[in-house]
Design an enzyme around this catalytic site. Structure first.
Site, PDB file in Angstrom:
ATOM      1  N   TYR A  36       0.835  -1.210   0.000  1.00 36.60           N
ATOM      2  CA  TYR A  36       0.000   0.000   0.000  1.00 36.60           C
ATOM      3  C   TYR A  36       0.867   1.257   0.000  1.00 36.60           C
ATOM      4  O   TYR A  36       0.628   2.212  -0.743  1.00 36.60           O
ATOM      5  CB  TYR A  36      -0.903  -0.050   1.231  1.00 36.60           C
ATOM      6  CG  TYR A  36      -1.848   1.106   1.407  1.00 36.60           C
ATOM      7  CD1 TYR A  36      -3.010   1.195   0.656  1.00 36.60           C
ATOM      8  CD2 TYR A  36      -1.597   2.091   2.371  1.00 36.60           C
ATOM      9  CE1 TYR A  36      -3.901   2.249   0.843  1.00 36.60           C
ATOM     10  CE2 TYR A  36      -2.476   3.139   2.562  1.00 36.60           C
ATOM     11  CZ  TYR A  36      -3.629   3.213   1.798  1.00 36.60           C
ATOM     12  OH  TYR A  36      -4.503   4.261   1.993  1.00 36.60           O
ATOM     13  N   LYS A  72       1.005   4.157  -2.847  1.00 35.12           N
ATOM     14  CA  LYS A  72       0.601   5.522  -2.506  1.00 35.12           C
ATOM     15  C   LYS A  72       1.727   6.530  -2.738  1.00 35.12           C
ATOM     16  O   LYS A  72       1.460   7.710  -2.970  1.00 35.12           O
ATOM     17  CB  LYS A  72       0.121   5.571  -1.048  1.00 35.12           C
ATOM     18  CG  LYS A  72      -1.236   4.911  -0.842  1.00 35.12           C
ATOM     19  CD  LYS A  72      -2.279   5.439  -1.819  1.00 35.12           C
ATOM     20  CE  LYS A  72      -3.680   5.017  -1.478  1.00 35.12           C
ATOM     21  NZ  LYS A  72      -4.649   5.476  -2.513  1.00 35.12           N
TER      22      LYS A  72
END
Length: 303
Positions: free
Chosen positions: A165, A169
């Protein structure tokens, strides 16, 4: 100054729940026509249902607004193209894109299956790429566009168990930085929202009393700033629980070493000066770093 989106068409991905739902409802409340995109899966990306997106459309229409739902999987470009084609057929333009869709597959890196790493990258990064690609030429031709990436403190600063993640991001920020340079001449502003909110993605991570402060609506207020005609570009706007801040990447002024001293020992010896942040600044593009170092070298040659 009142922010209005009358006459604007917006696409919000992952808009069936949480932040996306809040963004879609707020845009519609201020006059935008909204494509409510949601695959309708669980937070780990499994499953699919149109119920949540249809509920959001129903709320918008009941209030007198215009919206339609589309279940495109943002990691599949052909499905995204169909969604954008439907928006163009119905309304003839796309002014705003909020890349919000996301999933979680949290595990420490040593225990993480690479398939889970790739899936998270596909949804967050390639989902943002696919949706942006599908609207990019439309925005260039109409000489107007506002694109919002959704980044995270997990990417900018790290978070245990979120290597996939966090990587995704941070990657959307690199994507944003180049789009800013390429889209500026066509009035396409690209920014990033770094939210902290009590959603399905965070419900297991915080106690209820804290989740109550982290409303989706407090984050949406910041998202709308980035969708407005007066929006900045290349801004990372952080929002959560009523707090708002800007984040950014800066580079120290650094040092220059003559050729005879360009060795690791000399770098370590001047580490404190190299790290001095008193004259640090953001750079407008990658070439600016090269320019800075060459200027230092030329100044030394003239000395």
């Amino acid at each position: 100054m009142s922010i209005s989106f009358e006459g604007k068409v917006a696409i919000v991905t992952g808009a069936g729940n949480g932040l996306g739902r809040s963004h879609a409802l707020a845009l519609a409340e201020r006059g935008a026509k909204v494509v409510v995109n949601d695959l309708g899966g669980a937070r780990d990306g499994t499953g699919a249902s149109s119920d949540a997106a249809m509920e959001v459309v129903g709320i918008i229409e009941a209030a007198g607004g215009e919206a339609f739902a589309h279940g495109a999987n943002v990691s599949k470009f052909d499905e995204v193209e169909d969604m954008v084609a439907q928006a163009m057929a119905k309304w003839g333009r796309v002014d705003i894109l909020i890349n919000n869709a996301g999933i979680l597959r949290d595990k420490s890196f040593s225990k993480m299956d690479l398939a889970d790493f790739k899936l998270v990258m596909d949804v967050h990064l390639m989902g943002s790429v696919n949706c942006t690609k599908a609207v990019w030429d439309i925005m260039r031709e109409q000489n107007y566009g506002r694109i919002v990436m959704t980044t995270s403190s997990s990417g900018m600063y790290g978070n245990f168990g979120q290597s996939n993640y966090g990587a995704a991001k941070m990657a959307v920020l690199g994507f944003m930085n180049t789009l800013v340079l390429e889209g500026g001449k066509n009035n396409i502003h690209v920014n990033a929202l770094a939210p902290t909110a009590g959603t399905r993605m965070t419900e297991d991570l915080m106690p209820p009393e804290m989740l109550g402060l982290l409303t989706a609506e407090s984050v949406t207020a910041a998202a709308l700033v980035l969708c407005d005609e007066t929006a900045p570009t290349r801004t990372i706007l952080c929002a959560g629980a009523g707090g708002y801040a800007k984040s950014g990447m800066y580079e120290t002024d650094g040092i220059f070493l003559p050729q005879a001293e360009q060795n690791p020992e000399a770098i370590v010896a001047q580490w404190d000066e190299l790290s001095d942040v008193s004259n640090h600044q953001p750079l407008e593009s990658g070439s600016k770093q090269t320019e800075k170092f060459l200027m230092k070298a030329m100044a030394a040659l003239k000395a």
